[in-house]
Design a protein around this motif. Structure first.
Motif, mmCIF file in Angstrom:
data_model
loop_
_atom_site.group_PDB
_atom_site.id
_atom_site.type_symbol
_atom_site.label_atom_id
_atom_site.label_comp_id
_atom_site.label_asym_id
_atom_site.label_seq_id
_atom_site.Cartn_x
_atom_site.Cartn_y
_atom_site.Cartn_z
ATOM 1 N N PRO A 82 1.479 5.852 -3.272
ATOM 2 C CA PRO A 82 0.033 5.921 -3.483
ATOM 3 C C PRO A 82 -0.769 5.560 -2.240
ATOM 4 C CG PRO A 82 1.089 4.864 -5.360
ATOM 5 C CD PRO A 82 2.156 5.044 -4.312
ATOM 6 N N CYS A 83 -0.283 4.606 -1.447
ATOM 7 C CA CYS A 83 -1.024 4.204 -0.246
ATOM 8 C C CYS A 83 -1.070 5.320 0.786
ATOM 9 C CB CYS A 83 -0.423 2.941 0.373
ATOM 10 S SG CYS A 83 1.275 3.114 0.993
ATOM 11 N N VAL B 276 3.624 -9.978 13.143
ATOM 12 C CA VAL B 276 4.387 -8.801 13.534
ATOM 13 C C VAL B 276 3.822 -7.595 12.792
ATOM 14 C CG1 VAL B 276 6.674 -7.730 13.626
ATOM 15 C CG2 VAL B 276 6.447 -10.222 13.860
ATOM 16 N N ALA B 277 3.381 -6.574 13.521
ATOM 17 C CA ALA B 277 2.838 -5.347 12.933
ATOM 18 C C ALA B 277 3.820 -4.215 13.189
ATOM 19 C CB ALA B 277 1.472 -5.024 13.532
ATOM 20 N N ILE B 278 4.345 -3.628 12.132
ATOM 21 C CA ILE B 278 5.391 -2.615 12.234
ATOM 22 C C ILE B 278 4.868 -1.271 11.760
ATOM 23 C CG2 ILE B 278 7.688 -1.917 11.455
ATOM 24 C CD1 ILE B 278 8.420 -4.823 11.168
ATOM 25 N N ASP B 279 5.037 -0.264 12.599
ATOM 26 C CA ASP B 279 4.691 1.111 12.240
ATOM 27 C C ASP B 279 5.923 1.757 11.621
ATOM 28 O OD1 ASP B 279 3.857 3.719 12.009
ATOM 29 O OD2 ASP B 279 3.969 4.157 14.155
ATOM 30 N N ALA B 280 6.088 1.536 10.316
ATOM 31 C CA ALA B 280 7.185 2.126 9.533
ATOM 32 C C ALA B 280 7.010 1.639 8.106
ATOM 33 C CB ALA B 280 8.552 1.699 10.066
ATOM 34 N N PRO B 281 7.482 2.394 7.127
ATOM 35 C CA PRO B 281 7.371 1.948 5.734
ATOM 36 C C PRO B 281 8.190 0.681 5.488
ATOM 37 C CG PRO B 281 7.840 4.305 5.855
ATOM 38 C CD PRO B 281 8.054 3.753 7.223
ATOM 39 N N LEU B 282 7.540 -0.342 4.937
ATOM 40 C CA LEU B 282 8.206 -1.610 4.666
ATOM 41 C C LEU B 282 8.463 -1.839 3.180
ATOM 42 C CD1 LEU B 282 6.301 -4.023 7.100
ATOM 43 C CD2 LEU B 282 8.251 -2.514 7.563
ATOM 44 N N VAL B 283 7.761 -1.089 2.326
ATOM 45 C CA VAL B 283 7.959 -1.153 0.875
ATOM 46 C C VAL B 283 7.988 0.279 0.359
ATOM 47 C CG1 VAL B 283 7.051 -1.934 -1.338
ATOM 48 C CG2 VAL B 283 6.726 -3.353 0.701
ATOM 49 N N VAL B 284 9.147 0.714 -0.151
ATOM 50 C CA VAL B 284 9.287 2.096 -0.628
ATOM 51 C C VAL B 284 10.011 2.081 -1.975
ATOM 52 C CG1 VAL B 284 10.031 4.432 -0.040
ATOM 53 C CG2 VAL B 284 9.502 2.822 1.791
ATOM 54 N N PRO B 285 9.276 1.886 -3.081
ATOM 55 C CA PRO B 285 9.930 1.855 -4.390
ATOM 56 C C PRO B 285 10.193 3.241 -4.973
ATOM 57 C CG PRO B 285 7.593 1.401 -4.629
ATOM 58 C CD PRO B 285 7.847 1.537 -3.153
ATOM 59 N N ASN C 65 3.522 -4.136 -4.182
ATOM 60 C CA ASN C 65 4.476 -3.613 -5.166
ATOM 61 C C ASN C 65 4.771 -2.128 -4.961
ATOM 62 O OD1 ASN C 65 4.757 -6.071 -6.614
ATOM 63 N ND2 ASN C 65 2.805 -5.700 -7.629
ATOM 64 N N THR C 66 3.750 -1.341 -4.673
ATOM 65 C CA THR C 66 3.932 0.110 -4.553
ATOM 66 C C THR C 66 3.966 0.592 -3.107
ATOM 67 O OG1 THR C 66 1.537 0.517 -4.684
ATOM 68 C CG2 THR C 66 2.759 0.466 -6.757
ATOM 69 N N GLY C 67 3.725 -0.327 -2.148
ATOM 70 C CA GLY C 67 3.642 0.026 -0.735
ATOM 71 C C GLY C 67 2.208 -0.041 -0.260
ATOM 72 N N PHE D 230 9.464 -15.455 8.474
ATOM 73 C CA PHE D 230 8.319 -14.553 8.441
ATOM 74 C C PHE D 230 8.033 -14.136 6.989
ATOM 75 C CE2 PHE D 230 9.610 -14.216 12.816
ATOM 76 C CZ PHE D 230 8.423 -14.050 13.507
ATOM 77 N N ALA D 231 6.824 -14.432 6.526
ATOM 78 C CA ALA D 231 6.402 -14.015 5.199
ATOM 79 C C ALA D 231 5.946 -12.561 5.246
ATOM 80 C CB ALA D 231 5.257 -14.899 4.712
ATOM 81 N N HIS D 232 6.133 -11.854 4.143
ATOM 82 C CA HIS D 232 5.683 -10.466 4.065
ATOM 83 C C HIS D 232 4.550 -10.379 3.050
ATOM 84 C CE1 HIS D 232 6.488 -6.006 2.981
ATOM 85 N NE2 HIS D 232 5.501 -6.125 3.855
#
Length: 249
Positions: A74-75, A58-67, A237-239, A116-118
């Protein structure tokens, strides 16, 4: 193996597009699609029903990790620097902008409950149930060889005629993927869409559906080529964001 592309609205108040591809060993073809999914439950139900118990990416166009509470990840900075010339920079993602409950993070958690693993590492042609974050615009620059991104997104200073022309260009480029490697043949979806004359909500739904279709192709491309077929900006960790590339590069 199935491949899912989701153009996920950052807020559930707006609709999202999604496409599921079937892979027959040589070609990916859309099996189901939706241009106006509503809240999280609708998006999750579409993925669950479209994939079933099959292996899937599954490929998602949206932030999935936002610390980060403010600023940008940084990404996002690294990707924007790399693709500035192509006008394919990322939108700054932070919790102040997205809210305390980030929609992509919630969806990842719920997909985890479905097995589903991330992880941003995609193994070449391995059986998997996995979800990753992607961004279509730099992917289009890479896979279609564009000097600059297509200007099909709605803006107050962008006439509808310009959007129509750019969406028609995108439609043709999506159709051309039938001759690529890996191949995606989407005539049944694409031939049912007439772009010119659409406005407002109907035009937005076509944008979302085309983005979701390209995200589904990105998922197929990542899986088909593995680590030689994408760049990873950031980390878990950081996105992070995965961008597909031609493996020769």
């Amino acid at each position: 193996m199935r491949f899912v592309g989701v153009d996920l609205a950052w807020s559930p108040r707006n609709t999202s597009g999604a496409v599921v591809l079937d892979w027959d060993g040589t070609t990916g073809r859309p099996r189901v699609w939706e241009s106006a999914l509503g809240g999280d439950a609708e998006v999750l139900s579409f993925i669950a029903q479209g994939v079933g118990e099959e292996s899937a990416l599954v490929a998602i166009d949206a932030p999935l990790v936002v610390p980060n509470e403010g600023g940008t990840r940084p990404c996002d900075r690294a990707l924007s620097q790399r693709y500035r010339q192509g006008e394919a920079g990322a939108y700054p993602a932070n919790r102040a902008r997205l809210g305390p409950e980030v929609r992509g993070e919630i969806l990842v958690t719920r997909l985890g409950g479905l097995g589903f693993a991330h992880t941003p590492k995609v193994r070449r042609q391995a059986s998997t149930r996995q979800v990753v974050e992607v961004y279509p615009h730099p992917g289009m620059v890479e896979l279609f060889g564009l000097e600059k991104t297509l200007k099909y997104k709605a803006r107050r200073d962008r006439p509808s005629a310009v959007q129509w022309e750019e969406l028609e260009r995108l439609k043709g480029l999506l159709a051309s993927l039938a001759r690529g490697e890996p191949a995606m043949e989407a005539d049944r979806l694409l031939n049912g869409i007439t772009v010119r004359g659409l406005r407002g909500r109907e035009l937005k739904r076509v944008e979302d559906l085309f983005d979701a279709l390209f995200c589904a192709h990105i998922a197929l491309h990542l899986w088909y080529w593995g680590e030689t077929g994408y760049r990873c900006f950031g980390d878990l960790n950081t996105g992070y964001i995965l961008v597909p590339i031609q493996p020769a590069t």
